[in-house]
Design an enzyme around this catalytic site. Sequence first.
Site, short mmCIF file in Angstrom:
data_model
loop_
_atom_site.label_atom_id
_atom_site.label_comp_id
_atom_site.label_asym_id
_atom_site.label_seq_id
_atom_site.Cartn_x
_atom_site.Cartn_y
_atom_site.Cartn_z
N ALA A 156 -48.58 37.62 -3.64
CA ALA A 156 -48.96 36.88 -2.44
C ALA A 156 -47.96 37.13 -1.30
O ALA A 156 -48.35 37.34 -0.15
CB ALA A 156 -49.06 35.39 -2.75
N TYR A 157 -46.69 37.11 -1.64
CA TYR A 157 -45.64 37.31 -0.64
C TYR A 157 -45.72 38.71 -0.04
O TYR A 157 -45.62 38.89 1.18
CB TYR A 157 -44.29 37.08 -1.31
CG TYR A 157 -43.08 37.16 -0.42
CD1 TYR A 157 -42.79 36.15 0.49
CD2 TYR A 157 -42.20 38.23 -0.52
CE1 TYR A 157 -41.66 36.20 1.29
CE2 TYR A 157 -41.07 38.30 0.28
CZ TYR A 157 -40.81 37.29 1.18
OH TYR A 157 -39.69 37.36 1.96
#
Length: 254
Positions: A156-157
């Site tokens: 996600a990051y």
Amino acid sequence: MQRGTRLAGKTALVTGGGQGVGRGIALALAAEGAAVVITGRTESKLKDTAGEIAERGGSAYISVGDVGDRADVDRMVAETVREFGGLDVLVNNAQSSVQRRLEKTSYEDVELTYRSGPLAVFHAMQAALPHLRDSRGSVVNLGSSAAVQGEVTFAAYAMAKEAIRGLTRVAAREWGAYGIRVNVVCPAALSPAAEEYLAAHPQKAAELAHEIPLGRLGAPEADIGRAVAALVSDDMAYLTGATLMLEGGRTLIG
């Protein structure tokens, strides 16, 4: 500490300036003469950073808010202009992070990182544009060497950070006509979040020590902040659309 003058007369807005890399950047910009507005969700941390800037003879103002809220972002920019009369430098540093393996990453994880990352950057850049056009200013967006390398558990990051890099390149092309420079820095710094992560993952800490040619993570102010201060100064006036890897050579390996 002797104060520099490369950014004298300029105003900078640093999101997430209460701790870690954001704090280091805010301190370094102030050390070069800029008036600095620092934003974040925790007032006490912002006050600590602003107090340190003031103790060093600099000028700082705090704006409490959440970059994930468009109204807060608009207010932060408006307060900056009201307090110091303009805006020359925008540093989009704030970013929430989630570390999970890809198959366990949820929609909520992705939504959190996008709302606090690329959407926040998008909103801040739009809000700042009229003022940056007036000053022919500079934008620095924070990417990540973890995203460039595609590190495990950073799905996600990494998605959020690489979206920021794409947005940066578009803005550099579109805003060059206004004299606005837009660049990315990808730091590997010993922030409080990094310290916490490495303490929980001692094997990763050992791997990092081996992976970084310079043998250490960067200091938020001395290594990352001072580089950002140089980047937004007239010394780097011909650089835009670039990604500056401030990670001790880590991405040379692997």
